[in-house]
Design a protein around this motif. Sequence first.
Motif, PDB file in Angstrom:
ATOM      1  N   ILE A 189      29.687  58.017  58.663  1.00  0.00           N
ATOM      2  CA  ILE A 189      29.502  57.657  57.251  1.00  0.00           C
ATOM      3  C   ILE A 189      30.850  57.401  56.596  1.00  0.00           C
ATOM      4  N   THR A 190      31.806  58.287  56.833  1.00  0.00           N
ATOM      5  CA  THR A 190      33.132  58.154  56.222  1.00  0.00           C
ATOM      6  C   THR A 190      33.786  56.822  56.598  1.00  0.00           C
ATOM      7  N   ASN A 191      33.608  56.404  57.832  1.00  0.00           N
ATOM      8  CA  ASN A 191      34.225  55.149  58.284  1.00  0.00           C
ATOM      9  C   ASN A 191      33.710  53.939  57.507  1.00  0.00           C
ATOM     10  N   ILE A 192      32.495  54.054  56.973  1.00  0.00           N
ATOM     11  CA  ILE A 192      31.904  52.932  56.229  1.00  0.00           C
ATOM     12  C   ILE A 192      32.161  53.054  54.736  1.00  0.00           C
ATOM     13  N   THR A 193      32.005  54.263  54.209  1.00  0.00           N
ATOM     14  CA  THR A 193      32.063  54.454  52.753  1.00  0.00           C
ATOM     15  C   THR A 193      33.432  54.907  52.255  1.00  0.00           C
ATOM     16  N   GLY A 194      34.242  55.455  53.158  1.00  0.00           N
ATOM     17  CA  GLY A 194      35.492  56.061  52.728  1.00  0.00           C
ATOM     18  C   GLY A 194      35.292  57.410  52.064  1.00  0.00           C
ATOM     19  N   GLN A 195      34.064  57.844  51.988  1.00  0.00           N
ATOM     20  CA  GLN A 195      33.691  59.099  51.326  1.00  0.00           C
ATOM     21  C   GLN A 195      33.735  60.237  52.340  1.00  0.00           C
ATOM     22  N   LYS A 196      34.481  61.285  52.036  1.00  0.00           N
ATOM     23  CA  LYS A 196      34.604  62.391  52.976  1.00  0.00           C
ATOM     24  C   LYS A 196      33.638  63.528  52.686  1.00  0.00           C
ATOM     25  N   LYS A 197      33.303  63.722  51.420  1.00  0.00           N
ATOM     26  CA  LYS A 197      32.442  64.845  51.050  1.00  0.00           C
ATOM     27  C   LYS A 197      31.390  64.402  50.050  1.00  0.00           C
ATOM     28  N   THR A 198      30.299  65.168  50.021  1.00  0.00           N
ATOM     29  CA  THR A 198      29.283  65.018  48.993  1.00  0.00           C
ATOM     30  C   THR A 198      28.773  66.413  48.662  1.00  0.00           C
ATOM     31  N   LYS A 199      27.727  66.488  47.873  1.00  0.00           N
ATOM     32  CA  LYS A 199      27.152  67.780  47.509  1.00  0.00           C
ATOM     33  C   LYS A 199      25.816  67.982  48.218  1.00  0.00           C
ATOM     34  N   ILE A 200      25.548  69.235  48.580  1.00  0.00           N
ATOM     35  CA  ILE A 200      24.262  69.607  49.140  1.00  0.00           C
ATOM     36  C   ILE A 200      23.698  70.753  48.322  1.00  0.00           C
ATOM     37  N   GLY A 201      22.421  70.663  47.993  1.00  0.00           N
ATOM     38  CA  GLY A 201      21.783  71.708  47.213  1.00  0.00           C
ATOM     39  C   GLY A 201      20.682  71.147  46.336  1.00  0.00           C
ATOM     40  N   VAL A 202      20.121  72.021  45.508  1.00  0.00           N
ATOM     41  CA  VAL A 202      19.042  71.631  44.607  1.00  0.00           C
ATOM     42  C   VAL A 202      19.653  71.315  43.255  1.00  0.00           C
ATOM     43  N   ALA A 203      19.578  70.065  42.870  1.00  0.00           N
ATOM     44  CA  ALA A 203      20.213  69.618  41.633  1.00  0.00           C
ATOM     45  C   ALA A 203      19.348  68.548  40.973  1.00  0.00           C
ATOM     46  N   ILE A 204      19.669  68.271  39.725  1.00  0.00           N
ATOM     47  CA  ILE A 204      19.042  67.174  38.999  1.00  0.00           C
ATOM     48  C   ILE A 204      20.004  65.991  39.019  1.00  0.00           C
ATOM     49  N   VAL A 205      19.480  64.820  39.331  1.00  0.00           N
ATOM     50  CA  VAL A 205      20.299  63.607  39.344  1.00  0.00           C
ATOM     51  C   VAL A 205      20.316  63.026  37.931  1.00  0.00           C
ATOM     52  N   LYS A 206      21.504  62.969  37.363  1.00  0.00           N
ATOM     53  CA  LYS A 206      21.666  62.514  35.970  1.00  0.00           C
ATOM     54  C   LYS A 206      22.127  61.059  35.969  1.00  0.00           C
ATOM     55  N   LEU A 207      21.249  60.169  35.524  1.00  0.00           N
ATOM     56  CA  LEU A 207      21.579  58.760  35.389  1.00  0.00           C
ATOM     57  C   LEU A 207      21.985  58.471  33.949  1.00  0.00           C
ATOM     58  N   ASN A 208      22.326  57.233  33.639  1.00  0.00           N
ATOM     59  CA  ASN A 208      22.754  56.900  32.279  1.00  0.00           C
ATOM     60  C   ASN A 208      21.632  57.043  31.261  1.00  0.00           C
ATOM     61  N   ASP A 209      20.389  56.890  31.720  1.00  0.00           N
ATOM     62  CA  ASP A 209      19.287  56.838  30.768  1.00  0.00           C
ATOM     63  C   ASP A 209      18.148  57.811  31.056  1.00  0.00           C
ATOM     64  N   THR A 210      18.249  58.593  32.108  1.00  0.00           N
ATOM     65  CA  THR A 210      17.208  59.575  32.415  1.00  0.00           C
ATOM     66  C   THR A 210      17.725  60.533  33.474  1.00  0.00           C
ATOM     67  N   GLU A 211      16.909  61.500  33.822  1.00  0.00           N
ATOM     68  CA  GLU A 211      17.240  62.449  34.886  1.00  0.00           C
ATOM     69  C   GLU A 211      16.021  62.599  35.806  1.00  0.00           C
ATOM     70  N   TYR A 212      16.307  62.708  37.103  1.00  0.00           N
ATOM     71  CA  TYR A 212      15.192  62.915  38.038  1.00  0.00           C
ATOM     72  C   TYR A 212      15.590  63.957  39.073  1.00  0.00           C
ATOM     73  N   ALA A 213      14.567  64.498  39.732  1.00  0.00           N
ATOM     74  CA  ALA A 213      14.794  65.560  40.722  1.00  0.00           C
ATOM     75  C   ALA A 213      13.736  65.450  41.814  1.00  0.00           C
ATOM     76  N   HIS A 214      13.748  66.426  42.722  1.00  0.00           N
ATOM     77  CA  HIS A 214      12.940  66.319  43.941  1.00  0.00           C
ATOM     78  C   HIS A 214      12.046  67.525  44.175  1.00  0.00           C
ATOM     79  N   GLU A 215      10.920  67.253  44.808  1.00  0.00           N
ATOM     80  CA  GLU A 215      10.184  68.233  45.598  1.00  0.00           C
ATOM     81  C   GLU A 215      10.013  67.613  46.984  1.00  0.00           C
ATOM     82  N   ILE A 216       9.888  68.456  47.989  1.00  0.00           N
ATOM     83  CA  ILE A 216       9.651  67.947  49.341  1.00  0.00           C
ATOM     84  C   ILE A 216       8.382  68.594  49.885  1.00  0.00           C
ATOM     85  N   CYS A 217       7.357  67.785  50.041  1.00  0.00           N
ATOM     86  CA  CYS A 217       6.085  68.128  50.683  1.00  0.00           C
ATOM     87  C   CYS A 217       5.558  69.514  50.305  1.00  0.00           C
ATOM     88  N   GLN A 218       5.765  70.495  51.164  1.00  0.00           N
ATOM     89  CA  GLN A 218       5.168  71.819  51.016  1.00  0.00           C
ATOM     90  C   GLN A 218       5.449  72.453  49.666  1.00  0.00           C
TER      91      GLN A 218
END
Length: 706
Positions: A151-180
């Motif tokens: 991934i790093t070789n393509i994006t140049g990005q070395k790190k990201t975040k892992i965990g349960v968070a809300i994704v904050k966009l410019n005009d709204t916020e969304y989050a996740h549930e996974i199946c169970q």
Amino acid sequence: MEGDTTRICKIATFNLNQWAMDFEHNKANIIESIKQAEKEGASIRFGPELEIPGYSCEDHFLEMDTTNHSWEVLAEIIEEGYTDNIICDIGIPVYHKTFLYNCKVVVYKRQIHLLRPKIQLCFEQNYRETRYFQAWTNIKRVEDFTLPKVITNITGQKKTKIGVAIVKLNDTEYAHEICQEMYEPSNPAAELYLDGAEIICNSSGSHHHLRKLNKRLQLITTSTHKSGGVYVYSNQQGCDGSRLYYDGSSMIAMNGQVIKQGSQFSIKNLEGVYAVVNLDDVRNYRREIRNKSLRDPDEPEFPRIEIDYNLCQHDFLDLTEPQGEIRIHKPMEEISLGPALWLWDYLRRSGARGYFLPLSGGLDSASVATIVGSMCHLVFSAIHDDNDEQVLEDLRNITRQDDFTPESPKDVAAQVLNCCYMGTKNSSEETLKRAKALSEDIGFKFYNVEIDDLFDVTKTLFHNLTGKEPKFEAHGGTYNEDLALQNIQARQRMVMSYLMAQLMPWVNEQNGFLLVLGSANLDEGLRGYMTKYDCSSADINPIGGINKSDLRSFIAYAKDHFEYSSLQDILEANPSAELRPIDDKTKDSTQIDEEEMGMTYDELNQFGRLRKIHKCGPVSMFKELLLIWKHLTPEEVATKVKRFFFYYSVNRHKATTLTPAYHAEDYGTDDNRFDHRQFLYNTSWDYQFKRIDKLVKHYTEKKKEV
């Protein structure tokens, strides 16, 4: 996020027919879904759980290759630019520290913004997620995650975040549930909604069983009704290599109403579900229930992952109105569709050129033939009504005919299904007539052969070996002799079936082989009312998870729906194995299934549900049935319960060799994946039956006092 512009956005969610460990196929489906979402003008694309490797990899998840290949596929999708202009939620397994997590990855503009791990794992019934994955326990906290080099070789990005968070966009916020997580008493959606998320996406790998969709719909609509918000559900669809059929039904709900629903059963490789929503309606709805939306001010918030992106890119699109009547198939329709599509996926991916079915003229094998007939109708409709080039290509690959185009469902059946009636002197003329009439209705190739010679040769070999000749009870033999002679016939049908499955294409100057279909129903598997390694032994069994009562309803439905008039005679016939001598006067079979079993199929249904779903042993089952079967005395209930547990336990060993079957009921008997119990019992159940006898005496005395 505030402003004068109405916040209108278009959301895309997908049913995807993935295949476990087929990374090329899965990648192609994911890319096509992203392309379709962009073409439709959607600003965000959601996909099902573990869509890159496929959900049913099972112990392959323990292999590093599976995780590595998943990252490689994701890297290819990013490098080819498919996530440059649209936010994509994609399912992937992720190693973090020392554990493997089932994650959703949020990708936009060649950057991975969040890895959202599953909080609550499924480890019941058919699922063993805790065998492979770790549940994420650091709720409301994110950690640094070092991205792999691919991934790093393509994006140049070395790190990201892992965990349960809300994704904050410019005009709204969304989050996740996974199946169970949706099914849990304390599911995350409610808290995420209260903390400001306006959209929840649920990515699932949820299988079909009869009457399950109602529960799923109720959970989704209730979630948004209580808190207000948009709920986006995505699911896998099809057979991805296991006994399960994932039944799609991707949908989008808002403020307690389903506004768009995808199909539950589809022959397509992917299906997009789109909805245009006004997120201001979420705020307005929440204002009406603000007294229910108060949060503890000391409650910590979910972390935010900020992305510079406007989800609401449209001002004047027509909003998607609530769907109104929700499409929920009746159980007989579910049997007609789910197993048929499971068989289609299995056939097109197995390399076989068709199916072979030992056809007895009874209800069970007729049900299997009818399900294949339903498959042929679905294939024909996809080709002629929907112009589905993929289905036509698959059919041509199966038949090995590059120019084959069917003109009717019967044309399809003639190519993919071979059936043979294997009669003996113990078979009645009526069953042969019924089998032949069904072949004319459906259109499959039909063969008729008498196997008395095989039966007689086997008896002669035994006589030459031992000097003794076994006889049926009707001819003066013992019970053991009678049973052995029945089993000879049944097992020879199995041997003949595999011989014909391997060689009939060769006989017809064709290439390839046929897969043998089993036709033992769920109740017979539960009671063990079958010969081990007879026609119940096959490559796959589409009715092994369906009970007799539902099969009867299905046959009655199929008779009219497909205009298979021959099914009427099959419905009216008494179920019989026809392995004992027929009555010389009436020419009918002397062997009736329910009489021989000592219990009815409806009673078996009840026993199975209490044993598996309600977790009843002999004593608790007796107590439960006393309340249900009020027309019987305690002594009669006790006799039936004892009879069931005796035969269940004495035949339990047969469950270890059951043919892999379509899973359709919560009281399935699949010993390998679903129903984990020993197969060696003390069949006298001494302690339990003594307890039942004491209870019978107690209830009888109480009744006398009253």
